[in-house]
Scaffold this motif. Structure first.
Motif, mmCIF file in Angstrom:
data_model
loop_
_atom_site.group_PDB
_atom_site.id
_atom_site.type_symbol
_atom_site.label_atom_id
_atom_site.label_comp_id
_atom_site.label_asym_id
_atom_site.label_seq_id
_atom_site.Cartn_x
_atom_site.Cartn_y
_atom_site.Cartn_z
ATOM 1 N N LEU A 31 0.973 -1.123 -0.159
ATOM 2 C CA LEU A 31 0.021 -0.114 -0.159
ATOM 3 C C LEU A 31 0.968 1.262 0.010
ATOM 4 N N VAL A 32 0.562 2.216 -0.914
ATOM 5 C CA VAL A 32 1.602 3.356 -1.029
ATOM 6 C C VAL A 32 0.472 4.462 -0.892
ATOM 7 N N GLU A 33 0.716 5.451 0.124
ATOM 8 C CA GLU A 33 -0.187 6.646 0.223
ATOM 9 C C GLU A 33 0.741 7.690 -0.483
ATOM 10 N N CYS A 68 -4.389 6.110 -1.444
ATOM 11 C CA CYS A 68 -3.685 4.993 -1.119
ATOM 12 C C CYS A 68 -3.865 3.891 -2.169
ATOM 13 N N ALA A 69 -2.654 3.760 -2.845
ATOM 14 C CA ALA A 69 -2.791 2.883 -3.981
ATOM 15 C C ALA A 69 -2.323 1.150 -3.477
ATOM 16 N N ALA A 70 -2.910 0.260 -3.958
ATOM 17 C CA ALA A 70 -2.538 -1.128 -3.594
ATOM 18 C C ALA A 70 -1.925 -1.623 -4.850
ATOM 19 N N SER A 105 -13.749 7.398 -0.236
ATOM 20 C CA SER A 105 -14.030 7.117 -1.433
ATOM 21 C C SER A 105 -13.082 5.629 -1.907
ATOM 22 N N ARG A 106 -13.549 4.940 -2.841
ATOM 23 C CA ARG A 106 -12.586 3.927 -3.340
ATOM 24 C C ARG A 106 -12.891 3.754 -4.843
ATOM 25 N N ASP A 107 -11.965 3.434 -5.810
ATOM 26 C CA ASP A 107 -12.027 3.365 -7.086
ATOM 27 C C ASP A 107 -11.428 1.853 -7.267
ATOM 28 N N ASN A 108 -12.200 0.878 -7.530
ATOM 29 C CA ASN A 108 -11.624 -0.450 -7.416
ATOM 30 C C ASN A 108 -11.113 -0.632 -8.859
ATOM 31 N N ALA A 109 -11.568 0.140 -10.018
ATOM 32 C CA ALA A 109 -10.775 -0.071 -10.998
ATOM 33 C C ALA A 109 -9.320 0.249 -10.905
ATOM 34 N N LYS A 110 -9.116 1.253 -10.342
ATOM 35 C CA LYS A 110 -7.910 1.939 -10.010
ATOM 36 C C LYS A 110 -7.092 1.328 -8.916
ATOM 37 N N ASN A 111 -7.697 0.308 -7.995
ATOM 38 C CA ASN A 111 -7.108 -0.369 -7.051
ATOM 39 C C ASN A 111 -6.548 0.667 -6.129
ATOM 40 N N VAL A 141 -7.880 3.843 -2.976
ATOM 41 C CA VAL A 141 -8.986 4.455 -2.042
ATOM 42 C C VAL A 141 -8.322 5.813 -1.779
ATOM 43 N N TYR A 142 -9.179 6.913 -1.498
ATOM 44 C CA TYR A 142 -9.033 8.350 -1.455
ATOM 45 C C TYR A 142 -9.534 8.728 -0.210
#
Length: 128
Positions: free
Chosen positions: A4-6, A22-24, A71-77, A79-80
């Motif tokens: 996970l990278v913030e 937060c990119a997974a 919020s989350r964007d699962n397509a982009k993996n 969370v914001y």
């Protein structure tokens, strides 16, 4: 390897806004609850917000309700955490954390012990 990278932290004046990401990588985030936590110098880590995997149910700490939005964007993996009307007391290192659901009825929890994977943190400083 799960990672996970913030990003998105920085210095902002009181009343300003920032959006943390937060990119997974290494796993698909869609079956994970994700939480945001923060720790200020000399203080204990506190939960800020969380978002559930199924249904996207959200929770917020009282101190940020009405100002922060998760919020989350699962397509982009990813969370914001959108942070508006920032205050000096919001200054802290912000961490995202994730935990895989155990059942489809699971909901995210506002407790760090409920999460197994953590990012390295992003500094947010609110100062004039």
């Amino acid at each position: 390897q799960l990672q996970l990278v913030e990003s998105g932290g920085g210095l902002v004046q009181p009343g300003g806004s920032l959006r943390l990401s937060c990119a997974a990588s290494g796993f698909a985030l869609d079956l994970y609850h994700v939480g945001w936590f923060r720790q200020a110098p000399g203080k204990e880590r506190e939960a800020v917000s969380c978002i559930s995997a199924i249904g996207g149910r959200t929770n917020y700490a009282d101190s940020v309700k009405g100002r922060f939005t998760i919020s989350r964007d699962n397509a982009k993996n990813t969370v914001y955490l959108q942070m508006n009307s920032l205050k000096p007391e919001d200054t802290a290192v912000y961490y995202c954390a994730a935990v895989r659901i155990r059942t489809f009825q699971d909901m995210c929890v506002m407790a760090g012990k409920g999460y197994g994977d953590w990012g390295q943190g992003a500094q947010v400083t609110v100062s004039s």
